[in-house]
Design a protein around this motif. Structure first.
Motif, PDB file in Angstrom:
ATOM      1  N   GLY A 107      14.560   1.327  -6.698  1.00 38.88           N
ATOM      2  CA  GLY A 107      14.621   2.725  -6.864  1.00 38.88           C
ATOM      3  C   GLY A 107      14.174   3.030  -8.296  1.00 38.88           C
ATOM      4  N   ASN A 108      13.816   4.382  -8.637  1.00 31.22           N
ATOM      5  CA  ASN A 108      13.435   4.777  -9.978  1.00 31.22           C
ATOM      6  C   ASN A 108      14.511   4.458 -11.047  1.00 31.22           C
ATOM      7  N   GLY A 109      15.750   4.868 -10.627  1.00 30.15           N
ATOM      8  CA  GLY A 109      17.222   4.645 -11.430  1.00 30.15           C
ATOM      9  C   GLY A 109      17.109   3.295 -11.868  1.00 30.15           C
ATOM     10  N   LYS A 110      17.044   2.416 -10.997  1.00 33.08           N
ATOM     11  CA  LYS A 110      16.899   0.899 -11.534  1.00 33.08           C
ATOM     12  C   LYS A 110      15.737   0.383 -12.563  1.00 33.08           C
ATOM     13  N   PRO A 120       0.820  -1.104   0.086  1.00 30.00           N
ATOM     14  CA  PRO A 120       0.167  -0.040   0.028  1.00 30.00           C
ATOM     15  C   PRO A 120       0.897   1.196  -0.248  1.00 30.00           C
ATOM     16  N   GLY A 121       1.977   1.232   0.500  1.00 30.36           N
ATOM     17  CA  GLY A 121       2.935   2.461   0.706  1.00 30.36           C
ATOM     18  C   GLY A 121       3.533   2.737  -0.803  1.00 30.36           C
ATOM     19  N   ILE A 122       3.493   2.101  -1.745  1.00 28.50           N
ATOM     20  CA  ILE A 122       4.362   2.140  -3.036  1.00 28.50           C
ATOM     21  C   ILE A 122       3.881   3.363  -3.505  1.00 28.50           C
ATOM     22  N   GLY A 123       2.749   3.784  -3.667  1.00 28.23           N
ATOM     23  CA  GLY A 123       2.247   4.922  -4.279  1.00 28.23           C
ATOM     24  C   GLY A 123       1.633   4.658  -5.730  1.00 28.23           C
ATOM     25  N   LYS A 124       0.663   5.313  -6.285  1.00 29.74           N
ATOM     26  CA  LYS A 124       0.294   4.994  -7.616  1.00 29.74           C
ATOM     27  C   LYS A 124       1.181   5.317  -8.817  1.00 29.74           C
ATOM     28  N   THR A 125       2.035   6.342  -8.655  1.00 32.95           N
ATOM     29  CA  THR A 125       3.155   6.637  -9.446  1.00 32.95           C
ATOM     30  C   THR A 125       4.126   5.467  -9.703  1.00 32.95           C
ATOM     31  N   LYS A 126       4.486   4.970  -8.613  1.00 39.68           N
ATOM     32  CA  LYS A 126       5.559   3.784  -8.664  1.00 39.68           C
ATOM     33  C   LYS A 126       4.784   2.504  -9.350  1.00 39.68           C
ATOM     34  N   ALA A 127       3.684   2.345  -8.712  1.00 39.23           N
ATOM     35  CA  ALA A 127       2.804   1.048  -9.293  1.00 39.23           C
ATOM     36  C   ALA A 127       2.585   1.235 -10.739  1.00 39.23           C
TER      37      ALA A 127
END
Length: 435
Positions: free
Chosen positions: A395-398, A46-53
């Motif tokens: 992470g976003n970079g990976k 649940p803590g991942i957030g919609k953008t990351k999902a």
């Protein structure tokens, strides 16, 4: 004569349009898969957030094998969509809906019955853990001092339990690790199994009623096997059940390579090394057993299906010839990589899931892949996506780097398919490279 030509042209155009329509169904199914991955991640983490999902959903959509078959009329994309819908429904405790999606997934691929059992079994474990926790809270809230206080306490306890149940319904099974925190504190796997078995036995009637939809599907599937004379449809002689234990090793390496930022990084190697140092006796014994079993699997149960040896359209044909069979010792040199990949997969899953979940996942993968004599990367897609959903967030970079690598492979395979056709001398028609 002209009317005949017009009729033929009309039929050809309609056939082409119909073929395009059929292929477009997989594009729609791929979009459904993306939405399901997004919603599953929000349930599991649940803590991942919609953008990351959303980024994860795009990553799964770009996974080369899944992406490639999005544009061909194969059942793989629809099979994945139905399995993910079954998973999501089970997490949300909509068991009838989950069982219906399970039945649909079996229509696409018979081995999906294994994933239905996997989700149902872990759903049942979470269900009895919820019941046990609710009973404990009810006991703690009840104060039998006098009649009025008892009535008030009982009412408050019921309201509290109901509120808890409603809140927990909105939280996924996997977020709680399928079993409660108390189970995770067990010192041994045996204790965990006994605790789960005891709770299921105490709530057996409720479990049987709640999970009856899955039992109905299983009974219907058993009837189909008896009627069909086996699990295989179509060319049964080409898909004979075989003890292909090396297939399990291939999946470990392929999945770890496809999810490289999770498994093949200096930090990951360091984590595994520290874990082995921390558990020297157990890790040394496990390593020796894994190496020994892998050697036996490669030496005695490495099957070369006739299709694998003859069909040069598929990349597995070249991987088998140019890598695994390049030298007689090559298949043995790969054994440490197989073992490392599986150790990494199990270690990562163990950080977010209880031991029962991890063991049942490995067992399910084995049941799906080992009987299959043909090496096909398409068979690995469902367990690989389940791995992505239950692995730690990176992470976003990976994510960007992995997504870029996927896109590059996608463009390469698309170019090979479109611009490098070839012909077989013994068969008319154009052949194309594919997964």
């Amino acid at each position: 004569y002209s009317s005949l030509l017009q009729t033929q042209s009309f039929l050809v155009m309609n056939c082409c349009n119909f073929a395009a329509l059929l292929r477009s169904t997989n594009v729609i199914m791929a979009m459904v898969c993306g939405v399901l991955v997004h919603d599953l991640l929000l349930c599991i983490k649940p803590g991942i957030g919609k953008t990351k999902a959303t980024a994860y959903a795009i990553l799964v959509a770009l996974y080369p094998v899944h992406w490639f078959f999005t544009f061909l009329y194969y059942t793989d994309v629809a099979s994945l969509a139905s399995v993910l819908a079954m998973y999501l429904s089970c997490l949300k405790k909509r068991f009838w809906v989950s069982a219906l999606f399970g039945a649909l997934s079996i229509l696409f691929r018979q081995t999906n019955v294994i994933w239905m059992i996997f989700f149902a079994a872990n759903g049942a474990i979470a269900y009895v853990q919820d019941l046990s926790l609710s009973d404990c809270l009810s006991d703690e809230n009840s104060e039998p001092t006098d009649k009025s206080r008892t009535e008030v306490s009982d009412r408050d306890s019921k309201v509290s339990a109901l509120g808890l149940r409603r809140r927990r319904t909105n939280h996924p099974i996997s977020e709680r690790g399928v079993v409660s925190g108390s189970t995770k504190s067990h010192t041994s796997f045996t204790e965990e199994l006994f605790d789960i078995g005891f709770k299921i036995w105490n709530s057996k009637c409720k479990v049987l009623i709640t999970f009856a939809p899955f039992a109905i599907v299983l009974v219907a599937f058993g009837a189909f096997i008896i009627w069909n004379g086996g699990i295989v449809l179509g060319a049964k002689e080409a898909h004979v059940v075989s003890p292909h234990f090396a297939q399990l090793l291939y999946f470990g390496l392929v999945s770890a390579t496809a999810l490289l930022p999770w498994h093949f990084t200096p930090g990951r190697v360091s984590d595994l090394f520290h874990w082995c140092r921390k558990n020297k006796t157990f890790s040394s014994l496990a390593m020796l057993i894994a190496l020994g079993l892998s050697f036996v699997a490669v030496h005695l149960f490495s099957i070369a299906h006739p299709y694998l040896l003859a069909d040069n359209r598929h990349y597995t044909f070249y991987i088998w010839r140019k890598v695994i069979q390049a030298r007689w010792m090559m298949k043995y040199i790969l054994i440490p990589l197989y073992v490392y990949s599986w150790f990494s997969v199990i270690n990562i899953l163990g950080k977010s899931q209880p031991r029962v979940w991890v063991v049942s996942f490995v067992f399910s993968v084995a049941l799906v892949l080992v009987p299959a004599p043909l090496v096909e990367f398409r068979y690995y897609t469902i367990p690989l996506v389940i791995l992505v959903l239950n692995s730690p967030v990176i992470g976003n970079g990976k994510l960007l780097a992995l997504g870029s690598a996927y896109a590059a492979v996608d463009l390469f395979t698309l170019a090979m398919f479109l611009f490098r056709p070839f012909h077989w001398g013994h068969e008319p028609g154009t052949q194309r490279f594919m997964w």
